[in-house]
Write an enzyme that holds these catalytic residues in place. Structure first.
Site, PDB file in Angstrom:
ATOM      1  N   CYS A  22      33.591  48.004  29.820  1.00  0.00           N
ATOM      2  CA  CYS A  22      32.173  47.789  29.541  1.00  0.00           C
ATOM      3  C   CYS A  22      31.970  46.888  28.338  1.00  0.00           C
ATOM      4  CB  CYS A  22      31.467  49.116  29.246  1.00  0.00           C
ATOM      5  SG  CYS A  22      31.711  50.355  30.512  1.00  0.00           S
ATOM      6  N   GLY A  48      31.563  43.653  32.493  1.00  0.00           N
ATOM      7  CA  GLY A  48      31.093  44.630  33.470  1.00  0.00           C
ATOM      8  C   GLY A  48      29.993  44.039  34.317  1.00  0.00           C
ATOM      9  N   ASN A 122      31.748  51.815  25.448  1.00  0.00           N
ATOM     10  CA  ASN A 122      32.819  51.040  26.067  1.00  0.00           C
ATOM     11  C   ASN A 122      34.120  51.752  25.761  1.00  0.00           C
ATOM     12  OD1 ASN A 122      34.640  48.091  25.073  1.00  0.00           O
ATOM     13  ND2 ASN A 122      34.614  49.068  27.049  1.00  0.00           N
ATOM     14  N   GLY A 123      34.878  52.065  26.818  1.00  0.00           N
ATOM     15  CA  GLY A 123      36.169  52.711  26.590  1.00  0.00           C
ATOM     16  C   GLY A 123      36.325  53.918  27.490  1.00  0.00           C
ATOM     17  N   TYR A 262      43.614  39.317  28.952  1.00  0.00           N
ATOM     18  CA  TYR A 262      42.767  39.090  30.118  1.00  0.00           C
ATOM     19  C   TYR A 262      41.282  39.309  29.883  1.00  0.00           C
ATOM     20  CZ  TYR A 262      40.267  40.296  34.385  1.00  0.00           C
ATOM     21  OH  TYR A 262      39.326  40.371  35.352  1.00  0.00           O
TER      22      TYR A 262
HETATM   23  P1  AMP Z   1      46.775  41.799  40.885  1.00  0.00           P
HETATM   24  O1  AMP Z   1      46.295  40.897  41.953  1.00  0.00           O
HETATM   25  O2  AMP Z   1      46.474  43.234  41.177  1.00  0.00           O
HETATM   26  O3  AMP Z   1      48.227  41.582  40.534  1.00  0.00           O
HETATM   27  O4  AMP Z   1      45.932  41.506  39.559  1.00  0.00           O
HETATM   28  C1  AMP Z   1      46.276  40.461  38.703  1.00  0.00           C
HETATM   29  C2  AMP Z   1      45.132  39.514  38.557  1.00  0.00           C
HETATM   30  O5  AMP Z   1      43.950  40.215  38.205  1.00  0.00           O
HETATM   31  C3  AMP Z   1      45.385  38.486  37.491  1.00  0.00           C
HETATM   32  O6  AMP Z   1      45.008  37.243  38.022  1.00  0.00           O
HETATM   33  C4  AMP Z   1      44.493  38.872  36.329  1.00  0.00           C
HETATM   34  O7  AMP Z   1      43.839  37.741  35.783  1.00  0.00           O
HETATM   35  C5  AMP Z   1      43.494  39.833  36.915  1.00  0.00           C
HETATM   36  N1  AMP Z   1      43.373  41.072  36.127  1.00  0.00           N
HETATM   37  C6  AMP Z   1      44.207  41.558  35.198  1.00  0.00           C
HETATM   38  N2  AMP Z   1      43.749  42.726  34.684  1.00  0.00           N
HETATM   39  C7  AMP Z   1      42.593  42.980  35.302  1.00  0.00           C
HETATM   40  C8  AMP Z   1      41.618  44.024  35.207  1.00  0.00           C
HETATM   41  N3  AMP Z   1      41.767  45.016  34.327  1.00  0.00           N
HETATM   42  N4  AMP Z   1      40.521  43.974  36.005  1.00  0.00           N
HETATM   43  C9  AMP Z   1      40.377  42.957  36.885  1.00  0.00           C
HETATM   44  N5  AMP Z   1      41.259  41.934  37.027  1.00  0.00           N
HETATM   45  C10 AMP Z   1      42.349  41.942  36.250  1.00  0.00           C
END
Ligand code: AMP
Ligand code: SF4
Length: 495
Positions: A22, A48, A122-123, A262
């Protein structure tokens, strides 16, 4: 205290968590506080996209409006007009469980101690489950499934002292990750958890004050950054100015490294470090640790562009725009059917054929969680004629779940928890695959080569890296509130 830190316990509380990524914002003493908050939430939208809300205070009366969707979808001009006053709190929320309901949207507004209270969080609170059970046992009736409501009930049940005392005591009771904003008839209160897991900063807006999850919100509204809120610090902002209160001693500072990797916006500074520059340094380190022969470096938009630029610069290989993201796909977008997908309908991301055709491509992404993104993009690049695809990830392998509000999935879904790097390379169909080392990541964060986060009080005690190594910076509890670190004591604790 070794027991505080415990050992790895990846399955703690796995049956019931509320993933909440968030963004929060607060304003005090600012004209048109609702509009200001609206623009600040726009800047925090990446934190979010499922719900948004604003609560304002005018002459002791609380006004609020919340809804499901993006900030632009939730608020119209009439809503903002109705949100009168010079004080406001705002919230954007992203939930990943089935809990995307309006009742869980924030800020939540309650009547406590004979006055209104709005709160945004947030958290993720690691002991919310057991506290909720206890409170329900004592007659509290919960309206939502969000862990945030636990704090409201703790405040409501507090006897004696002021509302700020009640907030302070409640924060001493909850454990986990939080950046909280509270709006009370007497002032705005902002608090950051004792480990500083989630970021929050203080800014000046004319003669008023603002607080936000990220500094990009200050730039957007023309506020001036004053300072980061300290871990375990609570700021009471009222007619008398800003009064800092230390409600908890930080056992260890443990800012979430995923904010840099990220989550946060590249133009934000967190605890003195610019997110873009940290990502670029991570890319540079990655190039040093995992070089490869290639013709072009590309990044997965948007979060990996900075790391890709850093990699390209350090490797001396040209950076190119090899992937283009469609920015206009909202959460409510109708997913193409399987049949259309199989026919090659790709709406979110496309490769630039002329850039990758016949080339040896380094594809930089910030993380691999389930591996789906990497696998799809490698295939997309091959379809566009790439001769070789070398995947470079600007963070270490994610092997453990997060209990602090970042959605990195349950352990069994994490690709790196199940497979070796070699197996992962095959699973995503790449010619080669390499991750940034933990030490390399910490060096990119300016934490020094010795800063591997090996123990409380040590030089590396600045960041949380638990999703990489499984050593969590707070206690963790199972669903019955049993302290799982006690159950895990035989594992030998912190190493
Ligand atoms: P995945 O496809 O499940 O391996 O997710 C990795 C991709 O999702 C990468 O391109 C990241 O930029 C992105 N990503 C990493 N952490 C998150 C997160 N907490 N929520 C949404 N996307 C994420
Ligand atoms: Fe951030 Fe990972 Fe720690 Fe969660 S476990 S707070 S994602 S570093």
């Amino acid at each position: 205290m070794k027991g505080e830190w415990g050992g790895a316990w990846p399955d703690a509380g796995s049956g019931r968590h509320w993933h909440e990524e968030c963004g929060v914002f607060g304003a005090w003493g600012c004209d048109h506080a609702a509009q200001l908050t609206y623009y600040a939430l726009y800047a925090l939208q990446h934190r979010g996209q499922e719900s948004a809300g604003i609560a304002t205070l005018d002459g002791g009366e609380m006004f609020h409006h919340r809804g499901l969707g993006l900030v632009a979808e939730v608020f119209g001009p009439d809503d903002l007009e109705r949100l009168a006053g010079k004080a406001a709190v705002g919230h954007v929320r992203y939930s990943t469980t089935g809990a995307n309901k309006l009742v869980n949207a924030q800020p939540m507004v309650f009547d406590v101690h004979g006055g209104p209270l709005a709160l945004g969080h947030n958290g993720n609170l690691v002991n919310a489950g057991v506290l909720r059970r206890e409170l329900e046992g004592q007659g509290s009736i919960f309206q939502s499934t969000s862990d945030t409501e636990v704090v409201a009930h703790l405040i409501a049940r507090h006897r004696g002292g002021s509302l700020v005392d009640a907030i302070e005591d409640s924060l001493r009771t909850v454990q986990g990750a939080y950046a909280f904003v509270f709006l009370t008839p007497d002032g705005l209160v902002a608090a950051r958890d004792p480990q500083g897991l989630r970021p929050m900063a203080l800014g000046r807006f004319g003669s008023g004050w603002v607080v936000a999850s990220e500094t990009c919100a200050f730039d957007t509204i023309g506020a001036e950054f004053v300072r980061d809120i300290e871990p375990g610090e609570l700021l009471v902002i009222d007619a008398g100015g800003v009064r800092p209160v230390r409600f908890a001693e930080a056992a260890r500072k443990a800012l979430c490294t995923f904010e840099y990797i990220y989550f946060a916006r590249p133009d934000s500074d967190i605890d003195g470090r610019n997110v873009h520059l940290v990502r670029k340094a991570m890319g540079k380190r990655l190039a040093e640790e995992a070089p490869t022969e290639a013709d072009v470096v590309i990044g997965v938009p948007d979060s990996s562009i900075s790391a890709a630029v850093g990699y390209a610069e350090a490797a001396g290989i040209p950076y190119e725009m090899g992937l283009i993201k469609n920015k206009y796909i909202g959460r409510t977008f109708i997913q193409p059917s399987q049949a259309l997908r199989e026919r090659g309908v790709r709406l979110k991301l496309n490769a630039v054929r002329k850039v990758v055709e016949g080339k040896r491509v380094v594809m930089v992404d910030d993380s691999i969680v389930r591996g789906t993104t990497s696998r799809r993009i490698v295939q997309m690049l091959r379809d566009a004629g790439a001769r070789e695809v070398h995947v470079r990830i600007s963070s270490p392998p994610v092997r453990f779940p997060c209990y602090y509000g970042i959605d990195t999935s349950a352990r069994e879904e994490l690709l790196a928890a199940r497979l070796s790097v070699e197996e992962m390379t095959r699973a995503i169909g790449a010619d080669s695959l390499a991750f940034l080392s933990e030490d390399g990541m910490l060096q990119a964060l300016g934490a020094g080569p010795e800063a591997a986060g090996r123990g409380p009080g040590g030089p590396g005690d600045t960041f949380c890296n638990a999703c990489f190594h499984g050593r969590y910076p707070t206690r963790l509890y199972d669903d019955l509130g049993k302290h799982v670190m006690e159950m895990a004591a035989h594992r030998g604790g912190y190493s």
